[in-house]
Design an enzyme around this catalytic site. Structure first.
Site, mmCIF file in Angstrom:
data_model
loop_
_atom_site.group_PDB
_atom_site.id
_atom_site.type_symbol
_atom_site.label_atom_id
_atom_site.label_comp_id
_atom_site.label_asym_id
_atom_site.label_seq_id
_atom_site.Cartn_x
_atom_site.Cartn_y
_atom_site.Cartn_z
ATOM 1 N N ASP A 37 0.871 -1.156 0.000
ATOM 2 C CA ASP A 37 0.000 0.000 0.000
ATOM 3 C C ASP A 37 0.923 1.225 0.000
ATOM 4 O O ASP A 37 2.139 1.107 0.199
ATOM 5 C CB ASP A 37 -0.887 -0.044 1.245
ATOM 6 C CG ASP A 37 -1.692 1.215 1.439
ATOM 7 O OD1 ASP A 37 -2.379 1.618 0.488
ATOM 8 O OD2 ASP A 37 -1.615 1.810 2.527
ATOM 9 N N ASP A 72 -0.255 5.101 1.063
ATOM 10 C CA ASP A 72 -0.552 6.050 2.139
ATOM 11 C C ASP A 72 -0.499 5.367 3.504
ATOM 12 O O ASP A 72 -1.203 4.378 3.742
ATOM 13 C CB ASP A 72 -1.942 6.660 1.939
ATOM 14 C CG ASP A 72 -2.006 7.541 0.709
ATOM 15 O OD1 ASP A 72 -1.372 8.605 0.708
ATOM 16 O OD2 ASP A 72 -2.694 7.155 -0.263
ATOM 17 N N ASP A 101 -1.286 -0.541 6.049
ATOM 18 C CA ASP A 101 -1.476 0.059 7.368
ATOM 19 C C ASP A 101 -2.912 0.006 7.859
ATOM 20 O O ASP A 101 -3.181 0.417 8.984
ATOM 21 C CB ASP A 101 -1.045 1.535 7.327
ATOM 22 C CG ASP A 101 -1.977 2.352 6.441
ATOM 23 O OD1 ASP A 101 -2.723 3.198 6.966
ATOM 24 O OD2 ASP A 101 -1.977 2.130 5.220
#
Length: 231
Positions: A9, A11, A169
């Site tokens: 991922d 961000d 995250d």
């Protein structure tokens, strides 16, 4: 032996940008007189735009149509670009990608962000989408928690998805990883808690990319760990 690959991922995983996204969405929503607490926006970062809209509908007492969604997206992108100077790589992010490259481990980036905002983050990270595999929301039918982004990233790398390690995250990353039978590794650097990530089937949870790099032998192929000891 089939070697592991890494699908990241963006961000909150490789760049410290989650709260800029939150503030940008908050500004965009306020422009439409939609009052939504910042903490509620944070809980939705990383999911697809359509699911984001569905979640909004549950929390506000007014209709949201496709035209409004387009306006919100445009205003979010505009606000996010104003905050772009504050977007920086997370600790160890560049070193982690460089280490994987040196080790010959395939890696790709798969983000729910569209290129209009993902481009800001890629430049901050020093990743050229013309030289590396990068899949954005614009390029797949569905975003997270659907697995399309990670499946497409694995396809472009030419690796089997069930031998890939998804690093993210948010719970949306972990759910997407589980749905495509990849291994999920969670990072705390986007604001989600360890228990939340573990309940979403994260195999391991680390603080940030630097912490993952320090423990890379725990999740990567034993062949890599033997050939490239990390000390």
């Amino acid at each position: 032996m089939v070697r592991n690959s890494f699908l990241f991922d963006l961000d909150g995983t490789l760049v410290d940008s989650v709260y800029q996204h939150v503030l940008a969405w908050h500004e965009a929503l306020r422009s439409e007189d939609i009052a939504l607490s910042i903490w509620r926006i944070h809980r939705k970062i990383g999911m697809s735009g359509g699911l984001f809209a569905d979640q909004l509908l549950r929390e506000i007492d007014r209709p949201i149509d496709a035209t409004m969604i387009q306006r919100l997206r445009a205003r979010h992108a505009e606000a996010y670009h104003r905050l772009a100077d504050d977007v920086v790589p997370l600790p160890g992010a560049r070193e982690l990608l460089e280490t994987l490259t040196t080790m010959g481990v395939p890696w790709a980036i798969a983000t729910s962000g569209r290129i209009e905002t993902a481009g800001v983050n890629l430049r901050a990270l020093g990743v050229d989408p013309d030289q590396n595999v990068v899949v954005t929301r614009d390029q797949v039918r569905f975003a997270k928690p659907d697995p399309d982004l990670f499946v497409e990233a694995a396809r472009r790398l030419g690796v089997p998805i069930d031998h890939a390690i998804v690093v993210g995250d948010s719970v949306w990353d972990m759910l997407a990883a589980a749905r495509c039978r990849a291994l999920g590794v969670g990072l705390l650097s986007g604001g989600y808690g360890r228990e939340e990530l573990e309940r979403s089937w994260a195999l391991r949870v680390y603080d940030d990319p630097a912490d993952l790099l320090h423990h890379l032998d725990e999740v990567s192929s034993r062949a890599y760990a033997a050939d490239h000891p990390l000390g």
